[in-house]
Design a protein around this motif. Structure first.
Motif, short mmCIF file in Angstrom:
data_model
loop_
_atom_site.label_atom_id
_atom_site.label_comp_id
_atom_site.label_asym_id
_atom_site.label_seq_id
_atom_site.Cartn_x
_atom_site.Cartn_y
_atom_site.Cartn_z
N LEU A 1 42.63 53.08 47.03
CA LEU A 1 43.72 54.05 47.16
C LEU A 1 44.68 53.63 48.26
CD1 LEU A 1 44.98 56.75 46.36
CD2 LEU A 1 43.46 57.87 48.01
N LEU A 2 44.12 53.12 49.36
CA LEU A 2 44.95 52.67 50.47
C LEU A 2 45.83 51.50 50.03
CD1 LEU A 2 45.26 53.55 53.43
CD2 LEU A 2 43.71 51.68 54.05
N TYR A 3 45.26 50.56 49.26
CA TYR A 3 46.03 49.44 48.74
C TYR A 3 47.18 49.92 47.87
CZ TYR A 3 42.99 45.56 50.15
OH TYR A 3 42.31 44.61 50.86
N LEU A 4 46.90 50.90 47.00
CA LEU A 4 47.93 51.41 46.10
C LEU A 4 49.06 52.09 46.87
CD1 LEU A 4 45.75 52.92 43.22
CD2 LEU A 4 47.11 50.83 43.15
N VAL A 5 48.69 52.86 47.89
CA VAL A 5 49.71 53.53 48.70
C VAL A 5 50.58 52.52 49.44
CG1 VAL A 5 50.09 55.07 50.67
CG2 VAL A 5 48.36 55.64 48.97
N THR B 1 33.20 37.78 55.24
CA THR B 1 32.07 38.70 55.14
C THR B 1 32.48 40.15 55.33
OG1 THR B 1 30.63 36.97 56.01
CG2 THR B 1 29.77 39.22 56.03
N ASP B 2 33.30 40.43 56.34
CA ASP B 2 33.73 41.81 56.59
C ASP B 2 34.60 42.33 55.46
OD1 ASP B 2 32.37 41.91 58.97
OD2 ASP B 2 34.08 41.26 60.17
N TYR B 3 35.41 41.46 54.87
CA TYR B 3 36.23 41.93 53.76
C TYR B 3 35.36 42.32 52.57
CZ TYR B 3 39.50 42.16 49.92
OH TYR B 3 40.20 42.60 48.83
N GLY B 4 34.24 41.60 52.38
CA GLY B 4 33.35 41.92 51.27
C GLY B 4 32.81 43.33 51.32
N LYS B 5 32.73 43.90 52.53
CA LYS B 5 32.21 45.25 52.67
C LYS B 5 33.22 46.31 52.29
CE LYS B 5 29.35 43.65 56.54
NZ LYS B 5 29.11 43.78 58.00
N ILE B 6 34.51 45.96 52.35
CA ILE B 6 35.55 46.97 52.09
C ILE B 6 36.45 46.59 50.92
CG2 ILE B 6 35.60 47.70 54.50
CD1 ILE B 6 38.14 46.04 54.84
N SER B 7 36.14 45.51 50.21
CA SER B 7 37.00 45.07 49.11
C SER B 7 37.12 46.17 48.06
CB SER B 7 36.45 43.80 48.46
OG SER B 7 35.16 44.03 47.96
N PRO B 8 38.33 46.41 47.52
CA PRO B 8 38.52 47.50 46.56
C PRO B 8 37.84 47.26 45.22
CG PRO B 8 40.52 46.20 46.77
CD PRO B 8 39.59 45.72 47.84
N ILE C 1 53.33 46.25 43.46
CA ILE C 1 52.00 46.80 43.73
C ILE C 1 50.91 45.82 43.29
CG2 ILE C 1 50.36 48.62 43.06
CD1 ILE C 1 52.70 50.55 42.94
N TYR C 2 51.09 45.21 42.12
CA TYR C 2 50.13 44.22 41.63
C TYR C 2 50.00 43.05 42.60
CZ TYR C 2 48.20 40.43 38.79
OH TYR C 2 47.45 39.39 38.33
N PHE D 1 48.18 44.25 45.72
CA PHE D 1 46.78 44.62 45.49
C PHE D 1 45.89 43.39 45.33
CE2 PHE D 1 44.05 48.20 44.46
CZ PHE D 1 42.95 47.59 43.90
N PHE D 2 46.38 42.37 44.63
CA PHE D 2 45.53 41.22 44.30
C PHE D 2 45.80 39.98 45.16
CE2 PHE D 2 45.33 43.76 40.43
CZ PHE D 2 43.97 43.78 40.20
N GLN D 3 46.85 40.00 45.98
CA GLN D 3 47.10 38.82 46.79
C GLN D 3 47.43 39.14 48.23
OE1 GLN D 3 50.14 36.15 45.38
NE2 GLN D 3 50.35 35.17 47.36
N PHE D 4 48.49 39.90 48.46
CA PHE D 4 48.98 40.09 49.82
C PHE D 4 47.94 40.73 50.73
CE2 PHE D 4 51.20 42.76 52.97
CZ PHE D 4 51.82 41.76 53.70
#
Length: 405
Positions: free
Chosen positions: A174-178, A153-160, A134-135, A138-141
Motif C-alpha cells: 500500500l505504501l508503494y502504491l501511495v 536481507t532486510d528488504y526480504g522482510k518487508i518486500s511487497p 506507479i508500475y 513499484f517494480f524498480q524504483f
C-alpha cells in the motif's frame, strides 16, 4: 460576421518546415550506426569479461556469506554512488518521455469531434501515464532504492511481493502504491503544465513523435523483458563475483561456480553455470530458485543480456533525435546538434554505469542501444512516411477560431 476558413492544402513532406534526411544521408547514417555496433561487438567478443573485471570488480563489495542462506551484499548493488543512482533511475528518461507523449495525446484530444470519445481519450491517457509511473516505482524504483539502502536481507522482510508474485506485506504494498501515485503526480503535473503552453500547431506536429516514442517503448519492453532475457539467460558479472569473490581472476574461465549455490538449479554441475560470451549464450533457460521473499533477485541474477536499463534509456534519449523530423520548432541546426549530443551522452553514461555496477557487459549495453535505435528508426519511417492517416492530424494548419478539426 462571416468567418472565412482557408482551404487546407495536402501535406507536402518537402515544404512542411521539418528537417528531412535525403536517402543518401539516411544510408550513411545507417552505415555509421551499424559500423560502430560491429566494432563494439567485436571488442566485446574478446574483452566482455575483462572490461567488467577492470571496471566493476573494484566497485563491488566483498562477498559476505550469511550462514546457510548464502546471501551476499555484492549480489545486488555496487559501492559506486553514481552506479547506484543510475540503477535506480536509469529508465527515468524513457518514463518521463513516455509520460510526455501521453500528455501530447491528451492535448490533441480536443480535436476529436465526438464528445464521448474525446473524454475517453483525455481521461485514458492520463490514467495510463499514472499507471505507468506507479508500475515503474513499484517494480524498480522503490525496491532498488531500499535494497541499496538497507541491504538484500532486510528488504526480504518487508518486500511487497513474495517469490510467486503474491502479496507478502500488505502495508508495504500500500505504501508503494501511495508513493507511486505521488511520484506520478509529480511527473505528470509538470509535463502537463509545460506542454499545454505550447501552441496548438506544434502540439499537432508532436503527435507523430508521441506515436513513435510510445510504439518503440512498448515493443522494446516486450522484446527485452518477455522474449529475449527469459530465453538467453546470461549471468550478471556481480552474480559471478558474489560466488567467486576474491578468487576471481582476469581469465573468464575462472568465473565458474566454486560452490553449490542454492539459487542455481543443478548447482555447480549445471552445464550453463558461469560466464558466457554473447555469441555462445545458451538458448535453453535454466532459471533460479528464490532466496526467501525476494521476488526480483533470483531472476535478476540471470537478466544480463541485453540491458533493459540501457534499452529504455536509449529509447528515451534517442527519441529526442526524432523531434527535428516531426516538429518545425525543433528543426534548427543548433537544436538538432544539441538533441543529438544529448542523446549520445545520456545513453553512453547509462551504459557505462551499468557496466560499472557489474550488472551488464559491453555487449549487453551495445545490443540494448541497437534495439532502441532500430525500433525508433522503424517507427519513424512508418509514422513519418508510411502512415498517411496521421497527415490531417499532424500537418493541417490549426484555425484558432475552431475547437474541433
Amino acid at each position: 460576421m462571416k468567418i472565412h476558413i482557408k482551404k487546407q492544402t495536402s501535406f507536402n513532406k518537402n515544404n512542411n518546415g521539418v528537417f528531412k534526411l535525403t536517402k543518401r544521408a539516411t544510408w550513411i547514417a545507417c552505415g555509421i550506426v551499424l559500423g560502430v555496433i560491429c566494432v563494439l561487438m567485436t571488442i566485446a567478443a574478446f574483452c566482455d569479461y575483462q572490461i567488467d573485471y577492470i571496471l566493476a570488480k573494484p566497485a563491488l563489495p566483498t562477498p559476505r556469506w550469511d550462514g546457510s542462506a548464502k546471501e551476499t551484499l555484492g549480489f545486488i548493488y555496487t559501492n559506486d554512488v553514481i552506479g547506484r543512482i543510475v540503477e535506480i533511475i536509469g529508465t527515468g528518461p524513457c518514463i518521463i518521455a513516455t509520460v510526455a507523449a501521453l500528455v501530447i495525446f491528451h492535448q490533441n484530444a480536443y480535436r476529436i469531434v465526438r464528445k464521448g470519445l474525446r473524454l475517453t481519450v483525455q481521461i485514458g491517457t492520463i490514467a495510463v501515464a499514472l499507471m505507468w509511473v506507479i508500475y515503474a516505482c513499484f517494480f524498480q524504483f522503490f525496491p532498488l532504492l531500499i535494497v541499496s539502502t538497507v541491504g538484500v536481507t532486510d528488504y526480504g522482510k518487508i518486500s511487497p511481493l513474495d517469490s510467486y508474485g503474491n502479496i507478502n506485506n500488505g502495508y508495504t504494498a500500500l505504501l508503494y502504491l501511495v508513493f507511486g501515485a505521488v511520484m506520478g503526480g509529480l511527473i505528470i503535473g509538470p509535463c502537463w503544465l509545460i506542454i499545454r503552453r505550447i501552441n496548438k500547431q506544434t502540439i499537432a506536429e508532436l503527435l507523430r513523435y508521441a506515436f513513435i516514442l510510445t510504439s518503440a517503448s512498448i515493443i522494446a519492453i516486450l522484446l527485452v523483458e518477455i522474449a529475449i532475457k527469459p530465453t538467453l539467460q546470461r549471468e550478471r558479472f556481480r552474480f559471478l563475483y558474489a560466488y567467486n569473490g576474491v578468487s576471481m581472476t582476469m581469465n573468464p574461465k575462472s568465473a565458474m561456480w566454486t560452490s553449490d549455490p542454492q539459487h542455481l538449479i543443478g548447482g555447480s554441475n549445471d552445464p550453463y553455470g558461469g560466464f558466457h560470451n554473447w555469441y555462445a549464450l545458451p538458448i535453453t533457460p535454466y532459471g533460479y530458485g528464490a532466496p526467501g521473499n525476494l521476488p526480483f533477485i533470483s531472476e535478476d541474477a540471470s537478466k544480463s543480456f541485453p540491458s533493459g536499463h540501457e534499452t529504455m534509456a536509449a529509447v528515451g534519449f534517442y527519441s529526442l533525435v526524432c523531434l527535428p523530423f516531426t516538429c518545425k520548432q525543433c528543426s534548427g541546426k543548433k537544436v538538432r546538434i544539441a538533441l543529438f549530443v544529448t542523446a549520445i551522452l545520456g545513453s553512453a553514461i547509462v551504459g557505462f554505469y551499468r557496466i560499472r555496477a557489474g550488472a551488464h557487459y559491453l555487449s549487453d549495453v551495445t545490443i540494448g542501444t541497437l534495439l532502441a535505435v532500430g525500433l525508433l528508426f522503424i517507427f519513424h519511417m512508418y509514422y513519418c512516411y508510411g502512415c498517411s492517416y496521421l497527415d490531417k492530424w499532424c500537418n493541417l494548419k490549426i484555425n484558432a477560431n475552431r475547437r474541433n478539426i
